[in-house]
Design an enzyme around this catalytic site. Structure first.
Site, short mmCIF file in Angstrom:
data_model
loop_
_atom_site.label_atom_id
_atom_site.label_comp_id
_atom_site.label_asym_id
_atom_site.label_seq_id
_atom_site.Cartn_x
_atom_site.Cartn_y
_atom_site.Cartn_z
N ARG A 105 47.71 -1.34 78.83
CA ARG A 105 48.78 -1.02 77.89
C ARG A 105 49.91 -0.29 78.62
O ARG A 105 49.66 0.69 79.33
CB ARG A 105 48.20 -0.12 76.76
CG ARG A 105 49.24 0.27 75.76
CD ARG A 105 48.70 1.08 74.58
NE ARG A 105 49.87 1.53 73.84
CZ ARG A 105 50.06 2.73 73.34
NH1 ARG A 105 49.11 3.64 73.42
NH2 ARG A 105 51.19 3.04 72.73
N HIS A 149 58.09 4.03 73.46
CA HIS A 149 57.25 5.21 73.75
C HIS A 149 58.19 6.33 74.18
O HIS A 149 58.13 6.83 75.29
CB HIS A 149 56.21 4.87 74.82
CG HIS A 149 55.07 5.85 74.90
ND1 HIS A 149 53.75 5.47 74.85
CD2 HIS A 149 55.05 7.20 75.05
CE1 HIS A 149 52.97 6.53 74.96
NE2 HIS A 149 53.73 7.59 75.09
N GLU A 194 53.25 6.56 68.19
CA GLU A 194 53.18 7.91 67.64
C GLU A 194 54.49 8.35 66.96
O GLU A 194 55.17 9.29 67.41
CB GLU A 194 52.77 8.91 68.73
CG GLU A 194 51.41 8.59 69.34
CD GLU A 194 50.94 9.61 70.37
OE1 GLU A 194 51.74 10.47 70.78
OE2 GLU A 194 49.76 9.55 70.75
N ASN A 320 45.57 6.56 68.20
CA ASN A 320 45.51 7.47 69.35
C ASN A 320 44.77 8.70 68.89
O ASN A 320 45.24 9.42 67.99
CB ASN A 320 46.91 7.86 69.82
CG ASN A 320 47.71 6.67 70.33
OD1 ASN A 320 47.21 5.55 70.41
ND2 ASN A 320 48.96 6.90 70.68
N TYR A 322 42.80 12.33 69.93
CA TYR A 322 42.51 13.36 70.92
C TYR A 322 41.62 14.48 70.36
O TYR A 322 40.67 14.89 71.01
CB TYR A 322 43.81 13.96 71.48
CG TYR A 322 44.55 12.96 72.36
CD1 TYR A 322 44.27 12.87 73.72
CD2 TYR A 322 45.48 12.08 71.81
CE1 TYR A 322 44.92 11.95 74.53
CE2 TYR A 322 46.14 11.15 72.62
CZ TYR A 322 45.85 11.09 73.97
OH TYR A 322 46.49 10.16 74.76
N GLU A 381 44.83 5.06 72.56
CA GLU A 381 44.83 6.19 73.50
C GLU A 381 43.65 7.10 73.17
O GLU A 381 43.38 7.37 71.99
CB GLU A 381 46.10 7.05 73.38
CG GLU A 381 47.33 6.48 74.00
CD GLU A 381 48.53 7.42 73.89
OE1 GLU A 381 48.35 8.66 73.89
OE2 GLU A 381 49.65 6.90 73.80
O1 IFM Z 1 50.92 11.81 77.27
C1 IFM Z 1 50.83 11.64 75.89
C2 IFM Z 1 51.29 10.26 75.50
O2 IFM Z 1 52.57 9.98 75.94
C3 IFM Z 1 51.26 10.12 74.00
N1 IFM Z 1 50.00 10.50 73.45
C4 IFM Z 1 49.41 11.75 73.90
C5 IFM Z 1 49.42 11.83 75.41
C6 IFM Z 1 48.81 13.17 75.87
O3 IFM Z 1 49.55 14.23 75.39
#
Ligand code: IFM
Length: 473
Positions: A105, A149, A194, A320, A322, A381
């Protein structure tokens, strides 16, 4: 305050749950736990890795301008050189192939494609992505292109940026030019990455480019970003009849800080803006009514037809993930009197201070499936930042990142077993890179980059991913 043990049911009237709650499996994940056609990739983005800021007709982006503003980037750096991927992409794609990935990606730098209003697309900029895509295909990597992005051309910002409806049209032009050129080879398209970050971090919190701090502007920007997605979808389909098109959202499972009515109400307010503000319009429900009334005069201007456009049918949802968010009632805090708490001292965190919670991935994906049924889901992500030490022999023993990856893949396996249609996983990120306002102080890569020499070295996490993908783990 501590996190409540169980998540709230946020949408009690939603569709039936996706399969019975499969118990978490303690066994380490294996590639053979996943379907043969599961996609295994890494994700990157243009401004974070490409460098070559002034080459082949690239013009200034909002991130170049922001980074040049004193105090905006923690180490005073910029993406002007970054990983020099613009020149070193063959080596980087070789690494991706050597890991055993079958997908990659990347994102398109808009300032490489259009240098002004009514300009023709820049052939040299498109030529770079031509070569990059060919390089992926030669190496057996399925290209996944993201159209935006975060690196908006500065000339568009000067005309009002995403706060202006004209930027939606400009984005559709970008989508048209890029898909015409690459669509014979790129079949997987992500419109926006995002939108929350573009809108809220860039225009309300102000610590991302363009660095504005106005909530009403942020909500208008958000509407335009979602609209640009919806308006680009049919254009991409027209240019690439066999395209698979989607959007990538940054989403969190959310928990109330306690079972008090105040914290539970704060959770619902927060969720209305952080989750349903995106998912509801994309899946045809319009903006959540309670949140619209809660934001009052900050609500965006919506023209007739906008909500239908945003709800354009897509082929997949990119998620995405985290970390989870724990939300407390906090009068006067933020636009809705809700605050996301930092993780407690007893909670494992990454170097970003983000909670490590693989079970949160399962919780989030099950919620998405139960409440929206978006069709195929891809983890576009997922990754972690740690303070890596480069050993004298060149090794990087990033055991915590390796464990993060392994545990999240375990959770992903359990999620798929529970019936959620996840079809691929993209680790963030292939390379250490420019982490926005944190500059180069934060490393998310599976591959270490020595910024002085541009040498790439596999970290232990990359070696583990490679062994996993080769069926040796
Ligand atoms: O680095 C970023 C990315 O550009 C977008 N999502 C989160 C990642 C980590 O912060």
């Amino acid at each position: 305050m501590t996190q409540s043990a169980s998540p709230l049911s946020l949408n009690p009237g939603s569709a039936a749950p996706a399969g019975a709650a499969a118990p978490a499996d303690d066994a380490a994940p294996r590639r053979s736990d996943f379907a043969d056609d599961f996609l295994w990739g890494c994700a990157t983005s243009s401004y974070q890795i490409e460098g070559a800021a002034h080459e082949d007709g690239r013009v200034e982006s909002i991130w170049d301008r922001f980074a040049a503003t004193p105090g905006k980037i923690r180490d005073g750096s910029s993406g002007a050189v970054a990983c020099d991927h613009y020149h070193r992409w063959p080596q980087d794609l070789d690494i991706a192939r050597s890991l055993g990935l079958n997908a990659y990606r990347f994102s398109i730098a808009w300032p490489r494609i259009f240098d002004g209003v009514d300009a023709a697309p820049n052939d040299k900029g498109l030529g770079f992505y031509d070569r990059l895509v060919d390089g992926m295909l030669e190496r057996g990597l399925q290209p996944w292109a993201t159209l935006y992005h975060w690196d908006l051309p500065q000339w568009l910002q000067e005309r009002g940026g995403w706060n202006e409806r004209a930027t939606v049209d400009a984005f559709v032009e970008l989508a048209d030019a890029v898909t015409r050129r690459l669509g014979d080879r790129v079949k997987h398209w992500i419109t926006q990455n995002e939108p929350w970050c573009t809108a809220m971090i860039g225009h309300h919190e102000g610590w991302h480019a363009p660095g504005l701090s106005d909530f009403k502007t942020a909500l208008q920007v958000c509407h335009h970003v979602l609209l640009s997605h919806g308006k680009a979808v049919p254009v991409i389909r027209a240019n690439v009849p066999d395209a698979k098109v989607g959007i990538a959202l940054s989403l969190h499972p959310v928990r109330a800080a306690s079972d008090s009515p105040e914290d539970r109400a704060a959770l619902l307010r927060h969720d209305g803006l952080r989750f349903r503000w995106f998912m509801d319009p994309l899946y045809g429900r319009g903006y959540p009514a309670q949140t619209v009334s809660a934001v009052g005069p900050a609500a965006p201007v919506i023209l007739e037809g906008d909500l239908d456009a945003i709800a354009a049918p897509t082929d997949f949802l990119g998620v995405n993930y985290y970390f989870p968010e724990t939300v407390a009632h906090a009068p006067g805090h933020g636009p809705l009197g809700a605050r996301v708490l930092p993780p407690g001292a007893d909670v494992q965190t990454t170097a970003m201070g983000w909670e490590v919670a693989p079970e949160g991935l399962t919780e989030l994906l099950r919620r998405i499936e139960d409440e929206y049924r978006p069709g195929p889901i891809y983890l576009t992500e997922n990754g972690s930042c740690y303070d890596d030490a480069l050993e004298p022999d060149g090794a990087i023993h990033d055991g915590e990142r390796r464990a993060y990856l392994q545990r999240h893949l375990g959770a992903l396996r359990d999620t798929v077993r529970a019936g959620v249609p996840v079809k691929g996983y993209f680790a963030w990120s292939l390379l250490d890179n420019f982490e926005w306002a944190e500059g180069y102080l934060r490393r998310f890569g599976l591959v270490h980059v020595d910024y002085a020499t541009q040498q790439r070295r596999l970290k232990d996490s990359a070696r583990w991913y490679r062994a996993f993908l080769h069926g040796e783990e």
